[in-house]
Write an enzyme that holds these catalytic residues in place. Structure first.
Site, PDB file in Angstrom:
ATOM      1  N   CYS A  68     -51.835-114.752  -8.919  1.00 22.84           N
ATOM      2  CA  CYS A  68     -51.526-113.432  -9.463  1.00 22.84           C
ATOM      3  C   CYS A  68     -52.343-113.236 -10.743  1.00 22.84           C
ATOM      4  CB  CYS A  68     -50.029-113.367  -9.769  1.00 22.84           C
ATOM      5  SG  CYS A  68     -49.567-111.923 -10.753  1.00 22.84           S
ATOM      6  N   GLN A 118     -72.643-122.978  -9.363  1.00 24.12           N
ATOM      7  CA  GLN A 118     -72.375-121.544  -9.251  1.00 24.12           C
ATOM      8  C   GLN A 118     -71.578-121.270  -7.976  1.00 24.12           C
ATOM      9  OE1 GLN A 118     -76.764-120.598  -9.506  1.00 24.12           O
ATOM     10  NE2 GLN A 118     -76.056-118.987 -10.845  1.00 24.12           N
ATOM     11  N   HIS A 129     -68.257-120.180 -11.606  1.00 19.63           N
ATOM     12  CA  HIS A 129     -67.778-118.929 -11.015  1.00 19.63           C
ATOM     13  C   HIS A 129     -66.398-119.094 -10.380  1.00 19.63           C
ATOM     14  CE1 HIS A 129     -72.244-117.451 -10.711  1.00 19.63           C
ATOM     15  NE2 HIS A 129     -71.792-117.499 -11.942  1.00 19.63           N
ATOM     16  N   PHE A 179     -74.844-115.105  -0.617  1.00 17.77           N
ATOM     17  CA  PHE A 179     -74.322-113.729  -0.706  1.00 17.77           C
ATOM     18  C   PHE A 179     -75.444-112.720  -0.920  1.00 17.77           C
ATOM     19  CE2 PHE A 179     -70.527-115.652  -3.198  1.00 17.77           C
ATOM     20  CZ  PHE A 179     -70.050-116.222  -2.040  1.00 17.77           C
ATOM     21  N   ALA A 222     -76.555-121.242  -4.611  1.00 17.07           N
ATOM     22  CA  ALA A 222     -76.212-120.917  -3.225  1.00 17.07           C
ATOM     23  C   ALA A 222     -76.996-121.738  -2.197  1.00 17.07           C
ATOM     24  CB  ALA A 222     -76.432-119.429  -2.981  1.00 17.07           C
ATOM     25  N   SER A 236     -80.986-123.037  -6.517  1.00 18.61           N
ATOM     26  CA  SER A 236     -80.718-121.841  -7.322  1.00 18.61           C
ATOM     27  C   SER A 236     -82.033-121.135  -7.621  1.00 18.61           C
ATOM     28  CB  SER A 236     -80.030-122.207  -8.634  1.00 18.61           C
ATOM     29  OG  SER A 236     -79.940-121.057  -9.466  1.00 18.61           O
ATOM     30  N   CYS A 278     -44.011-110.479  -9.869  1.00 18.66           N
ATOM     31  CA  CYS A 278     -44.218-109.418 -10.873  1.00 18.66           C
ATOM     32  C   CYS A 278     -44.887-108.173 -10.300  1.00 18.66           C
ATOM     33  CB  CYS A 278     -45.012-109.961 -12.065  1.00 18.66           C
ATOM     34  SG  CYS A 278     -46.754-110.207 -11.712  1.00 18.66           S
ATOM     35  N   ASN A 311     -86.024-125.990  -4.711  1.00 21.68           N
ATOM     36  CA  ASN A 311     -85.636-124.663  -4.234  1.00 21.68           C
ATOM     37  C   ASN A 311     -86.713-124.153  -3.288  1.00 21.68           C
ATOM     38  OD1 ASN A 311     -83.633-122.525  -4.440  1.00 21.68           O
ATOM     39  ND2 ASN A 311     -85.245-121.295  -5.371  1.00 21.68           N
TER      40      ASN A 311
HETATM   41 ZN   LIG Z   1     -47.260-112.272 -10.772  1.00 20.22          ZN
END
Ligand SMILES: [Zn+2]
Length: 252
Positions: free
Chosen positions: A130, A104, A122, A38, A27, A196, A158, A221
């Site tokens: 979907c 990350q 990540h 975050f 980050a 990190s 769907c 860092n």
């Molecule tokens: Zn779908």
């Protein structure tokens, strides 16, 4: 004790000789581009409990919460541009010093800076899909639907939930990127760990693995990490400033 200048000379010397370096970013790499960590005070997770993957799948209320948090996140992502550190890494790859980046981060800023081989542990915020059939949409379009009142968008094909292609808590790490990152780390001659805190496993295991496989380990860092003791060099300065100074010495 090493002065900052000595540290930059040393790092430039190692990178000058490197032919298959690996860069690991967390980050702190993106905070210099205005994206809040975050986990830090003020970051999204200090104000909201993270949405777990299973809860996302089975609870519409949790999906609504997920999308409210995403709207906050994307406000930062939309403004963010790559910083001097991102550009330096892309140049090191182009110059044949670095083989690839393991990150990350989900913001896509390495690619914006020109890095070609980027392994996103990540996932990426730059795609939405979907969860069932895999149909994809551009993030902007989905965010527009959310802002317009569709609080938890569903697939028009769907009916299942739509989600950014990022890894949520409780969701397994993607196997393909994990394997590729392992290969890259095992072959590295130099490993730069940038921004990190190296506490989130299994991702943080890659710099350790690179070191055990014979790479020089350099950690840049702002705060201490559990790997500092085994690192060949630890720098507590900004990433952009440090790498810009190194690039100057390398003539890149
Ligand atoms: Zn779908």
């Amino acid at each position: 004790m090493m002065t900052d200048m000595d540290a930059i000379e040393q790092l430039a010397a190692w990178l000058g000789e490197a032919t298959r370096g690996v860069v690991f970013t967390g980050a702190g790499m993106s905070t210099e581009s205005g994206i809040a960590d975050f986990r830090s005070p003020g970051g999204v997770w200090s104000r909201h409990k993270p949405v777990m993957y299973d809860d996302f799948l089975y609870s519409r209320e949790e999906r609504k919460r997920y999308w409210r948090m995403r709207l906050e996140l994307y406000k930062e992502f939309e403004k963010a541009k790559p910083n001097a550190g991102h550009f330096a890494i892309a140049k090191l790859e182009a110059a044949g010093k670095v083989a690839g980046v393991i990150t990350q981060n989900i913001d896509g800023l390495h690619q914006d800076a020109g890095s070609r081989r980027v392994i996103e542990l990540h996932g990426t915020a730059r795609q939405m899909a979907c969860v069932h059939c895999g149909k994809e949409w551009p993030p902007d379009w989905i965010l527009e639907q959310v802002r317009a009142g569709d609080e938890a968008p569903e697939c028009d094909q769907c009916g299942k939930p739509i989600k950014a292609r990022t890894v949520l808590f409780g969701q397994p790490m993607p196997q393909g990127p994990m394997d590729e990152a392992t290969a890259l780390a095992s072959e590295a001659d130099v490993c730069l760990s940038l921004g990190s805190s190296l506490v989130v496993e299994p991702a943080a295991g890659f710099p350790r693995f690179a070191k055990f496989s014979g790479a020089k380990l350099i950690i840049i860092n702002k705060t201490e990490t559990p790997l500092d003791a085994m690192a060949d060099l630890v720098i507590r300065e900004g990433i952009g400033d440090t790498l810009s100074a190194v690039m100057e010495r390398l003539g890149l």
